[in-house]
Design a protein around this motif. Structure first.
Motif, short mmCIF file in Angstrom:
data_model
loop_
_atom_site.label_atom_id
_atom_site.label_comp_id
_atom_site.label_asym_id
_atom_site.label_seq_id
_atom_site.Cartn_x
_atom_site.Cartn_y
_atom_site.Cartn_z
N VAL A 1 20.89 -6.08 -7.52
CA VAL A 1 20.24 -6.49 -6.26
C VAL A 1 19.02 -5.62 -5.96
O VAL A 1 18.02 -6.11 -5.45
N MET A 2 19.10 -4.33 -6.28
CA MET A 2 18.02 -3.40 -5.95
C MET A 2 16.97 -3.28 -7.05
O MET A 2 16.07 -2.45 -6.95
N ALA A 3 17.04 -4.10 -8.08
CA ALA A 3 16.06 -4.05 -9.17
C ALA A 3 14.64 -4.27 -8.64
O ALA A 3 14.43 -5.02 -7.67
N ASP A 4 13.67 -3.61 -9.25
CA ASP A 4 12.27 -3.70 -8.81
C ASP A 4 11.73 -5.12 -8.95
O ASP A 4 12.13 -5.88 -9.84
N ASP A 5 10.81 -5.46 -8.07
CA ASP A 5 10.04 -6.71 -8.13
C ASP A 5 10.92 -7.95 -8.17
O ASP A 5 10.62 -8.93 -8.86
N ASP A 6 12.02 -7.94 -7.41
CA ASP A 6 12.90 -9.12 -7.32
C ASP A 6 13.39 -9.60 -8.69
O ASP A 6 13.57 -10.80 -8.90
N LYS A 7 13.63 -8.68 -9.62
CA LYS A 7 14.12 -9.10 -10.94
C LYS A 7 15.58 -9.54 -10.87
O LYS A 7 16.02 -10.34 -11.68
#
Length: 245
Positions: free
Chosen positions: A112-118
């Motif tokens: 959920v917290m991955a960068d750039d909505d990955k």
């Protein structure tokens, strides 16, 4: 006896048993099962939505529900047998031990917290998380647990990355909202959680839309397309999340 109890018969019971074994199914398959169980119970096959409603009226007593949604990648309608109380990882993943549940939580957070909505985590990163558990999990144990999460339909694996499955999004909706408020998004059109689809190109705008919802929204619209919230031009090429295989 209440009217709702009179409406609840063996066809409903057989359908629930089937959904419990699958956990989540494409609705087209569920409709086939609906036809089959009605035939087996020797009852008339009525409206499917009403049939599901009758089941949910009964299941609500036991904190379960049949929940309908869509597969984010295919747009196919799906139906899942979900636990409605409490909506928490520790209560839902009861077949795992405490260390595994802790790792599952860390995996969800990383996704959920991955960068750039990955909304995904690479497999090597996921495996390394097991080493930071108390007690630490071996690489082999972590790999086997990840395989089990995929088999149990909590995670999906695509191109060497893990992401949240349709079952996970449907069954852990409350948990995800509570733990990641402001980070995880709802589709602007259907209000279900969305971790893959199209997004507004304006950085401050939070509009995210499932691909299949965007198809419905923009199919009759003339160019230029625009964001339904901030009116920024919508190119349909600004996407997020883990792409389909």
């Amino acid at each position: 006896m209440a009217e709702s109890d009179l409406q609840y018969d063996n066809s409903h019971r057989l359908f629930v048993q089937s959904l419990m074994s699958y956990q989540i199914l494409e609705e087209s398959k569920a409709l086939e099962i609906h036809e089959l169980v009605c035939s087996m119970a020797n009852v008339e096959q009525g409206d499917f939505a009403m049939f599901v409603g009758q089941i949910n009226h009964k299941l609500n007593e036991y904190d379960f529900s049949l929940r309908r949604s869509h597969n984010q990648w295919t747009g196919e309608p799906v139906i899942a047998f979900v636990n409605t109380k409490p909506d928490d990882v520790a209560q839902l993943a009861t077949s795992y031990d405490a260390t595994q549940i802790g790792l599952f939580r860390k995996l969800i957070e990383s996704i959920v917290m991955a960068d750039d909505d990955k909304y995904s985590v690479r497999s090597m990163t996921a495996i390394s998380l097991g080493q930071h558990m108390e007690p630490a999990m071996t690489t082999k144990a972590t790999e086997e647990f990840l395989e089990q999460l995929v088999k149990d339909q909590w995670l999906m694996e695509r191109s060497g990355s893990y992401t949240l499955s349709p079952r996970c999004l449907m069954e852990l909706t409350g948990y995800l909202h509570e733990q990641f408020q402001g980070v995880i998004k709802e589709c602007h059109m259907c209000s279900d959680l969305v971790t893959v689809g199209e997004r507004c190109e304006s950085q401050p705008c939070n509009v995210r839309i499932h691909k299949h919802c965007a198809e419905q929204l923009f199919v009759t619209n003339r160019q230029p397309l625009s964001c339904p919230s901030c009116r920024t031009t919508w190119s349909r090429t600004s996407t997020f999340g883990l792409s389909p295989p």
